[in-house]
Write a protein that holds these residues in place. Structure first.
Motif, PDB file in Angstrom:
ATOM      1  N   PRO A 110       0.952  -1.331  -0.010  1.00  0.00           N
ATOM      2  CA  PRO A 110      -0.065   0.076   0.018  1.00  0.00           C
ATOM      3  C   PRO A 110       1.223   1.254   0.056  1.00  0.00           C
ATOM      4  CG  PRO A 110       0.133  -0.954   2.149  1.00  0.00           C
ATOM      5  CD  PRO A 110       0.916  -1.952   1.486  1.00  0.00           C
ATOM      6  N   ASN A 111       0.455   2.319  -0.767  1.00  0.00           N
ATOM      7  CA  ASN A 111       1.160   3.550  -0.579  1.00  0.00           C
ATOM      8  C   ASN A 111       0.230   4.441   0.442  1.00  0.00           C
ATOM      9  OD1 ASN A 111       2.082   6.075  -0.916  1.00  0.00           O
ATOM     10  ND2 ASN A 111       2.187   5.996  -3.274  1.00  0.00           N
ATOM     11  N   VAL A 112       0.991   4.463   1.604  1.00  0.00           N
ATOM     12  CA  VAL A 112       0.195   4.966   2.848  1.00  0.00           C
ATOM     13  C   VAL A 112       0.403   6.820   2.530  1.00  0.00           C
ATOM     14  CG1 VAL A 112      -0.279   4.801   5.235  1.00  0.00           C
ATOM     15  CG2 VAL A 112       0.806   3.093   4.009  1.00  0.00           C
ATOM     16  N   ILE A 124      -4.574   1.419   9.976  1.00  0.00           N
ATOM     17  CA  ILE A 124      -3.389   0.655  10.915  1.00  0.00           C
ATOM     18  C   ILE A 124      -2.488   1.748  11.690  1.00  0.00           C
ATOM     19  CG2 ILE A 124      -1.602  -0.937  10.826  1.00  0.00           C
ATOM     20  CD1 ILE A 124      -3.537  -2.857   9.446  1.00  0.00           C
ATOM     21  N   GLU A 125      -2.045   2.443  10.527  1.00  0.00           N
ATOM     22  CA  GLU A 125      -1.127   3.506  11.073  1.00  0.00           C
ATOM     23  C   GLU A 125      -1.751   4.328  12.128  1.00  0.00           C
ATOM     24  OE1 GLU A 125       1.767   5.269   8.022  1.00  0.00           O
ATOM     25  OE2 GLU A 125       2.087   6.763   9.494  1.00  0.00           O
ATOM     26  N   LYS A 126      -3.071   4.796  11.961  1.00  0.00           N
ATOM     27  CA  LYS A 126      -3.826   5.882  12.632  1.00  0.00           C
ATOM     28  C   LYS A 126      -3.885   5.125  14.177  1.00  0.00           C
ATOM     29  CE  LYS A 126      -7.549   7.823  10.440  1.00  0.00           C
ATOM     30  NZ  LYS A 126      -8.880   7.872  10.682  1.00  0.00           N
ATOM     31  N   GLN A 127      -4.052   3.821  14.187  1.00  0.00           N
ATOM     32  CA  GLN A 127      -4.151   3.074  15.359  1.00  0.00           C
ATOM     33  C   GLN A 127      -3.032   2.826  15.999  1.00  0.00           C
ATOM     34  OE1 GLN A 127      -5.693  -1.241  15.621  1.00  0.00           O
ATOM     35  NE2 GLN A 127      -7.252  -0.164  16.987  1.00  0.00           N
ATOM     36  N   THR A 128      -2.042   2.696  15.455  1.00  0.00           N
ATOM     37  CA  THR A 128      -0.396   2.587  15.830  1.00  0.00           C
ATOM     38  C   THR A 128      -0.024   3.803  16.471  1.00  0.00           C
ATOM     39  OG1 THR A 128       0.124   1.075  13.859  1.00  0.00           O
ATOM     40  CG2 THR A 128       1.918   1.934  15.110  1.00  0.00           C
ATOM     41  N   SER A 141      -5.178  11.536  22.246  1.00  0.00           N
ATOM     42  CA  SER A 141      -5.953  12.452  21.033  1.00  0.00           C
ATOM     43  C   SER A 141      -4.584  12.844  20.470  1.00  0.00           C
ATOM     44  CB  SER A 141      -6.845  13.591  21.695  1.00  0.00           C
ATOM     45  OG  SER A 141      -5.991  14.160  22.409  1.00  0.00           O
ATOM     46  N   TYR A 142      -3.292  12.926  20.776  1.00  0.00           N
ATOM     47  CA  TYR A 142      -2.332  13.310  20.295  1.00  0.00           C
ATOM     48  C   TYR A 142      -2.438  12.655  18.652  1.00  0.00           C
ATOM     49  CZ  TYR A 142       0.651  15.429  23.818  1.00  0.00           C
ATOM     50  OH  TYR A 142       1.348  15.941  24.582  1.00  0.00           O
ATOM     51  N   GLY A 143      -2.102  13.185  17.633  1.00  0.00           N
ATOM     52  CA  GLY A 143      -1.782  12.641  16.443  1.00  0.00           C
ATOM     53  C   GLY A 143      -0.562  12.823  15.835  1.00  0.00           C
ATOM     54  N   GLY A 144      -0.162  12.130  14.790  1.00  0.00           N
ATOM     55  CA  GLY A 144       1.230  12.215  14.314  1.00  0.00           C
ATOM     56  C   GLY A 144       1.331  11.463  12.949  1.00  0.00           C
ATOM     57  N   VAL A 145       2.569  10.953  12.660  1.00  0.00           N
ATOM     58  CA  VAL A 145       3.005  10.176  11.520  1.00  0.00           C
ATOM     59  C   VAL A 145       4.229   9.238  11.832  1.00  0.00           C
ATOM     60  CG1 VAL A 145       4.311  12.129  10.761  1.00  0.00           C
ATOM     61  CG2 VAL A 145       3.254  10.746   8.984  1.00  0.00           C
ATOM     62  N   LEU A 146       4.309   8.238  11.183  1.00  0.00           N
ATOM     63  CA  LEU A 146       5.556   7.355  11.347  1.00  0.00           C
ATOM     64  C   LEU A 146       6.514   7.968  10.238  1.00  0.00           C
ATOM     65  CD1 LEU A 146       4.176   3.918  11.731  1.00  0.00           C
ATOM     66  CD2 LEU A 146       4.811   5.421  13.674  1.00  0.00           C
ATOM     67  N   VAL A 147       7.628   7.946  10.379  1.00  0.00           N
ATOM     68  CA  VAL A 147       8.703   8.437   9.646  1.00  0.00           C
ATOM     69  C   VAL A 147       9.997   7.481   9.704  1.00  0.00           C
ATOM     70  CG1 VAL A 147       8.242  10.929   9.996  1.00  0.00           C
ATOM     71  CG2 VAL A 147       9.758   9.963  11.304  1.00  0.00           C
ATOM     72  N   SER A 148      11.084   7.965   9.207  1.00  0.00           N
ATOM     73  CA  SER A 148      12.006   6.999   8.952  1.00  0.00           C
ATOM     74  C   SER A 148      12.945   6.521  10.242  1.00  0.00           C
ATOM     75  CB  SER A 148      13.020   7.132   7.614  1.00  0.00           C
ATOM     76  OG  SER A 148      13.468   8.588   7.921  1.00  0.00           O
ATOM     77  N   GLY A 149      12.937   7.739  11.200  1.00  0.00           N
ATOM     78  CA  GLY A 149      13.753   7.467  12.369  1.00  0.00           C
ATOM     79  C   GLY A 149      13.574   8.825  13.135  1.00  0.00           C
ATOM     80  N   GLY A 150      14.549   8.871  13.967  1.00  0.00           N
ATOM     81  CA  GLY A 150      14.613   9.934  15.059  1.00  0.00           C
ATOM     82  C   GLY A 150      14.844  11.288  14.315  1.00  0.00           C
ATOM     83  N   ASN A 151      15.803  11.269  13.557  1.00  0.00           N
ATOM     84  CA  ASN A 151      15.997  12.462  12.815  1.00  0.00           C
ATOM     85  C   ASN A 151      14.945  13.192  12.201  1.00  0.00           C
ATOM     86  OD1 ASN A 151      18.786  12.550  13.587  1.00  0.00           O
ATOM     87  ND2 ASN A 151      19.704  13.512  11.565  1.00  0.00           N
ATOM     88  N   TRP A 365       2.983  -2.036  14.399  1.00  0.00           N
ATOM     89  CA  TRP A 365       1.452  -2.380  15.025  1.00  0.00           C
ATOM     90  C   TRP A 365       1.501  -4.095  15.475  1.00  0.00           C
ATOM     91  CZ3 TRP A 365      -2.505  -5.278  12.317  1.00  0.00           C
ATOM     92  CH2 TRP A 365      -4.014  -5.239  12.828  1.00  0.00           C
ATOM     93  N   LEU A 366       2.228  -4.836  14.774  1.00  0.00           N
ATOM     94  CA  LEU A 366       2.151  -6.318  15.057  1.00  0.00           C
ATOM     95  C   LEU A 366       2.924  -6.448  16.186  1.00  0.00           C
ATOM     96  CD1 LEU A 366       2.155  -7.937  11.504  1.00  0.00           C
ATOM     97  CD2 LEU A 366       0.401  -7.658  13.051  1.00  0.00           C
ATOM     98  N   ALA A 367       4.070  -5.770  16.442  1.00  0.00           N
ATOM     99  CA  ALA A 367       5.018  -6.037  17.727  1.00  0.00           C
ATOM    100  C   ALA A 367       4.123  -5.376  18.840  1.00  0.00           C
ATOM    101  CB  ALA A 367       6.290  -5.278  17.331  1.00  0.00           C
ATOM    102  N   LEU A 368       3.543  -4.297  18.707  1.00  0.00           N
ATOM    103  CA  LEU A 368       2.764  -3.972  19.839  1.00  0.00           C
ATOM    104  C   LEU A 368       1.746  -4.885  20.285  1.00  0.00           C
ATOM    105  CD1 LEU A 368       2.149  -0.075  18.963  1.00  0.00           C
ATOM    106  CD2 LEU A 368       3.762  -0.865  21.003  1.00  0.00           C
ATOM    107  N   GLN A 369       1.088  -5.603  19.623  1.00  0.00           N
ATOM    108  CA  GLN A 369      -0.076  -6.618  19.633  1.00  0.00           C
ATOM    109  C   GLN A 369       0.711  -8.039  20.216  1.00  0.00           C
ATOM    110  OE1 GLN A 369      -3.621  -6.655  17.210  1.00  0.00           O
ATOM    111  NE2 GLN A 369      -1.832  -5.457  16.065  1.00  0.00           N
ATOM    112  N   GLN A 370       1.829  -8.425  19.558  1.00  0.00           N
ATOM    113  CA  GLN A 370       2.430  -9.513  19.922  1.00  0.00           C
ATOM    114  C   GLN A 370       2.865  -9.630  21.455  1.00  0.00           C
ATOM    115  OE1 GLN A 370       6.160 -10.414  18.370  1.00  0.00           O
ATOM    116  NE2 GLN A 370       6.360 -12.516  19.314  1.00  0.00           N
ATOM    117  N   ILE A 371       3.538  -8.313  21.511  1.00  0.00           N
ATOM    118  CA  ILE A 371       4.083  -8.289  22.865  1.00  0.00           C
ATOM    119  C   ILE A 371       3.366  -7.693  23.961  1.00  0.00           C
ATOM    120  CG2 ILE A 371       6.363  -7.207  24.181  1.00  0.00           C
ATOM    121  CD1 ILE A 371       7.565  -6.994  21.156  1.00  0.00           C
ATOM    122  N   GLY A 372       2.491  -6.746  23.610  1.00  0.00           N
ATOM    123  CA  GLY A 372       1.595  -6.341  24.619  1.00  0.00           C
ATOM    124  C   GLY A 372       2.199  -5.158  25.636  1.00  0.00           C
TER     125      GLY A 372
END
Ligand SMILES: *Cc1c(COP(=O)(O)O)cnc(C)c1O
Length: 493
Positions: A110-112, A124-128, A141-151, A365-372
């Motif tokens: 998918p092109n997100v 899924i990204e929204k829920q993450t 209620s904080y919103g945001g976006v996933l990016v490549s890293g800390g920088n 998203w998957l790791a957050l659920q697998q590990i909890g």
């Protein structure tokens, strides 16, 4: 069905065969990782020779062969940050579910960037993002976006801060038409991203005020306030203060509550760089250390660090996500999308610097659920306990000196017994010895650590964001370090 003849498609039967084979070799690799050297001893030249210098193949090669030879090439010639004795910089061991997630994400592809292009991936990204906010204890209620890293996460927030606090015409007129220079503030142990941001976005590195730290290495908030006052008097425009939650060298968390109070008093944007440390806010015992997090206008955090996501995954969280849209949204005629503010959809291209975007949310998203939550609390607490154990063993050892220990970072030095170097040369000798020791250990492949310079002392530094490390690994590492230290000291003295 009619199928087009081409060299790129892989038939279902072949795909299964290759896929199973690849998964078999990967499982063997992961299962045996602790018996491998942490890194290769081959030089860049030797590695180039492995690849050969033939030109781009004219004709294609079978994918089957390519995957088999490339797996071996990578397994045998990489630095393995998933090795239980890897503690360098801030790079975590990667959750295996992340590897499977990346395979799955790339298969659907998918092109997100736009909701219409990634219907379920966008959700899924929204829920993450919502879960990450919950994880670190800020309002969901904080919103945001996933990016490549800390920088990138910090850059994304830096520009949002500027849009929010600079004169309203800045997007149209740029910096040259703002009457006052925009100034940002951070502690002197802030990561180098802020230099890049100031240069990249046209502020110039002289627009950064590096505030001294106090004796515990936290930003001195009295000097912060004093500096802001002086800048205002001199006609500058302060706009942003960066608090660090887990600095790269020693893991110290600034007094976030005090930084937030200064930001409120002067109407400045409060950003937290929590790329490494902020996931530790999930641990109840550490709540006090992270007090003030919930006041931040924006936060950078790196799932590819303490959430054990494979590279790359960073995240920007913003208290009022409208500031991201104000900064990054555009309305080109060639996108017939309903834009984020309108039809209830959300297009991530309006939230950050990227346009086309991969599905990096899936592995997080998957790791957050697998590990909890409980699983993460346990893992992060154990990493911290192991780091304390490292520091303890170093402190007890007659030839080691423990220098600092915060979160999961310990710094320490090798100090030979009966050191006969004279006083004035002693500091210099110990610095050289410890620097050589870091380089020797890094090249040796038995373990991997990095360095820190603390009050002019050159130190070894271990950062444990590694779910494979055990107490036994730490005990063995102490021995490896002391043994290498003795050998080097003999050579040098
Ligand atoms: C790692 C780190 C960064 C940089 O993050 P990348 O993911 O390497 O781009 C910035 N700030 C802090 C505090 C970090 O620990």
């Amino acid at each position: 069905m009619d199928k087009r003849e081409n060299s790129i498609e892989i038939s279902k039967t072949e795909f299964r065969k290759m896929g199973y084979q690849l998964i078999d070799t990967i499982s063997d690799f992961l299962d045996d990782i602790s018996n491998q050297p942490v890194t290769t001893t081959k030089s860049p030249k030797e590695l180039q020779q492995l690849l050969g210098n033939s030109s781009l193949p004219k004709e294609g090669v079978s994918a089957d062969e390519l995957l088999a030879s490339t797996s071996k090439l990578l397994f045998d010639n990489s630095l393995l940050n998933g090795h239980p004795k890897f503690f360098g910089f801030i790079t975590s061991s990667a959750a295996p579910i992340g590897a499977l997630a990346d395979l799955l994400a790339a298969s659907v592809n998918p092109n997100v960037g736009g909701q219409i292009l990634s219907p379920i991936a966008t959700e899924i990204e929204k829920q993450t993002i919502k879960w990450l906010a919950e994880f670190i204890g800020v309002d969901p209620s904080y919103g945001g976006v996933l990016v490549s890293g800390g920088n990138m996460a910090n850059f994304t927030a830096f520009l949002a801060a500027r849009t929010a606090k600079a004169p309203k015409n800045i997007k149209e007129d740029g910096l040259s038409n703002t009457s006052k220079q925009l100034i940002s503030y951070c502690s002197k142990s802030t990561h180098t991203w802020i230099d890049k941001a100031a240069i990249l976005f046209g502020h110039g590195s002289n627009s950064i005020r590096w505030i001294p730290t106090d004796s515990s290495n936290k930003m001195n908030t009295q000097i912060l306030e004093q500096t802001i006052k002086e800048d205002i008097e001199q006609g500058y425009q302060p706009f942003l203060v960066v608090g660090t939650a887990g600095d790269v060298s020693t893991g110290v968390v600034d007094n976030l509550e005090a930084v937030s109070a200064v930001c409120k008093a002067y109407d400045l944007w409060f950003h937290i760089d929590g790329a490494y440390g902020i996931p530790a806010a999930v641990v109840l015992d550490l709540k006090e250390l992270f007090r003030g997090v919930e006041e931040a206008d924006s936060i950078a955090l790196d799932p590819h660090k303490w959430l054990y996501s494979p590279l790359e995954a960073g995240c920007t969280l913003v208290k009022n996500p409208k500031h991201l849209i104000d900064t990054y949204s555009s309305h080109p005629e060639y996108y017939n999308f309903s834009l984020t503010e309108e039809g209830g959809s959300l297009n991530y291209f309006e939230y950050g610097l990227q346009n086309s975007r991969g599905f990096r949310a899936l592995k997080v998203w998957l790791a957050l659920q697998q590990i909890g939550r409980d699983g993460y609390v346990k893992l992060i607490s154990e990493d911290i306990a192991l780091s304390k154990y490292f520091a303890e063993l170093a402190a007890q050892h007659p030839e080691l000196e423990c220098v600092t220990q915060n979160l999961s970072i310990a710094t320490f030095r090798y100090i030979p017994r009966n050191l006969e170097v004279k006083d004035e040369k002693r500091a210099e000798y110990l610095n050289t010895l410890n620097e050589d020791l870091v380089n020797t250990l890094q090249a040796g492949g038995e373990l991997f650590l990095s360095n820190a310079i603390i009050n002019e002392k050159y130190c070894m530094r271990t950062c444990i964001v590694n779910f494979r490390t055990t107490k036994k690994d730490i005990e063995e590492c102490i021995e490896i370090i002391v043994k290498a230290g003795r050998k080097l000291h003999q050579l040098l003295s």
